[in-house]
Design an enzyme around this catalytic site. Structure first.
Site, mmCIF file in Angstrom:
data_model
loop_
_atom_site.group_PDB
_atom_site.id
_atom_site.type_symbol
_atom_site.label_atom_id
_atom_site.label_comp_id
_atom_site.label_asym_id
_atom_site.label_seq_id
_atom_site.Cartn_x
_atom_site.Cartn_y
_atom_site.Cartn_z
ATOM 1 N N ARG A 1 -20.975 -54.832 -70.650
ATOM 2 C CA ARG A 1 -21.582 -54.182 -69.278
ATOM 3 C C ARG A 1 -21.166 -52.804 -68.869
ATOM 4 N NH1 ARG A 1 -23.677 -57.826 -70.878
ATOM 5 N NH2 ARG A 1 -24.062 -59.943 -70.240
ATOM 6 N N SER B 1 -25.681 -62.859 -62.112
ATOM 7 C CA SER B 1 -24.288 -63.012 -62.281
ATOM 8 C C SER B 1 -23.387 -62.360 -61.278
ATOM 9 C CB SER B 1 -23.473 -63.129 -63.640
ATOM 10 O OG SER B 1 -24.105 -63.905 -64.421
ATOM 11 N N GLU C 1 -19.625 -57.975 -61.162
ATOM 12 C CA GLU C 1 -20.698 -57.177 -61.991
ATOM 13 C C GLU C 1 -21.679 -56.440 -61.377
ATOM 14 O OE1 GLU C 1 -21.904 -59.685 -65.310
ATOM 15 O OE2 GLU C 1 -24.015 -58.650 -65.535
#
Ligand SMILES: Cc1cc2nc3c(=O)[nH]c(=O)nc-3n(C[C@H](O)[C@H](O)[C@H](O)COP(=O)(O)OP(=O)(O)OC[C@H]3O[C@@H](n4cnc5c(N)ncnc54)[C@H](O)[C@@H]3O)c2cc1C
Length: 301
Positions: A176, A226, A296
């Site tokens: 990420r 998420s 995230e």
């Protein structure tokens, strides 16, 4: 003079055809459906538009937030005293052989379908990720064993020092993470390199992955996917579930009963509701497992 007045004058003079929205409600532009007004949101249609807008921001020291589909963002209800660059109008997709040439604002789902129709395999994993190509490249988005870094051949982006086309190691893809998140590069376009495949089989794979998503994720509620990154050696959702946090709520925000890794906007949640719930989850998981969960979702206030 307030920056918005300078900005409006700049647009009138230099970019008269540019679409600009005043006090754009960020809740309308994010999948969480949370966020107050951004003073100005611009919808560039060309590289030159982006270049001029970024030069304006640099010159006038105006902070700038680049967004795609807003599916990984949690934005303050107080709004944003900055320019938001919404990339969704730069969305061309062209498939040539097994290469896909795509602009940043194209939706990943559209790119995946264009590739599938042209018999190009390798992008089925991305079909259900609800963001734009630019957001997916910046985040190195991934699912079901696939990740953007596996398919990206090159990326053209505007950095504070100018336009660059990057490939390979220079993209600095990680979990990420990419050079674009590190160095504030605005992704303009990318070339994806895929393999020859069978359209019907690729469609079946995409449908299967979408069915798995629908079965396991709370897609019926607003969220940003998420909430937390996967900590090394663990799964955030499993730990949160084992702490008994499914259904835990602050105001209108709730840890999804269906997937503990998702915080959902169950009922008119505010920014504060979600931020407080994120803190509750982090504290509880740290107490139980000694593991620090890192969001995230990009929290912007
Ligand atoms: C229901 C749901 C399921 C999801 N499933 C997944 C999943 O399986 N895997 C996964 O990885 N993610 C998933 N996500 C999260 C999200 O869809 C991805 O992170 C996606 O790549 C974000 O793209 P976006 O266009 O929405 O970016 P935004 O949310 O608009 O922005 C995210 C970040 O990218 C930056 N950014 C956006 N566009 C550009 C650009 N052109 N240039 C430079 N930076 C840019 C923004 O500044 C911000 O920092 C999910 C989200 C939801 C709501």
């Amino acid at each position: 003079m307030a920056w918005v007045e300078s900005f409006d004058a700049f647009v009138r003079t230099h970019l008269p055809a540019l679409r600009v929205e005043q006090d754009a409600k960020m809740a309308h532009y994010t999948s969480f459906r949370i966020g107050g007004g951004a003073r100005r949101m611009a919808f560039p249609r060309t590289e030159e538009d982006v270049e001029r807008l970024l030069s304006f921001c640099r010159e006038h020291e105006v902070p700038c937030l680049v967004i795609g589909k807003g599916t990984n963002l949690l934005i303050s209800d107080q709004g944003l005293d900055q320019l938001v660059l919404n990339m969704l109008e730069m969305n061309a997709i062209r498939v040539e052989g097994t290469r896909v040439y795509v602009q940043a604002g194209a939706l990943l789902s559209h790119v995946a379908v264009a590739a599938q129709k042209a018999g190009c395999a390798g992008l089925a994993f991305a079909h259900g990720i609800p963001g734009s190509l630019g957001g997916a490249v910046a985040m190195n988005a991934g699912a079901y064993g696939g990740e953007m870094q596996q398919v990206v051949e090159s990326v053209t982006a505007l950095f504070p020092d100018g336009l660059r086309t990057l490939r390979g190691e220079a993209l600095r893809f990680g979990y990420r993470h990419s050079v674009f998140t590190e160095e504030k590069g605005v992704v303009l376009a990318a070339v994806l390199s895929l393999q020859k495949g069978d359209s019907t089989e690729i469609r079946a794979e995409m449908d299967d992955l979408m069915a798995r998503r629908r079965a396991s994720q709370p897609l019926e509620y607003p969220s940003a996917g998420s909430t937390f990154k996967r900590p090394e050696g663990y799964f955030a959702g499993t730990m949160i579930d084992q702490c008994g946090l499914k259904g835990a709520a602050v105001g209108g925000a709730e840890v999804s009963e269906k997937h503990a890794g998702f915080i959902i906007n169950k009922d008119h949640a505010t920014f504060e509701d979600v931020v407080t719930l994120i803190g509750v989850v982090q504290d509880t998981v740290f107490r139980e497992f000694g593991v620090e969960l890192e969001p995230e979702v990009k929290i912007i206030s």
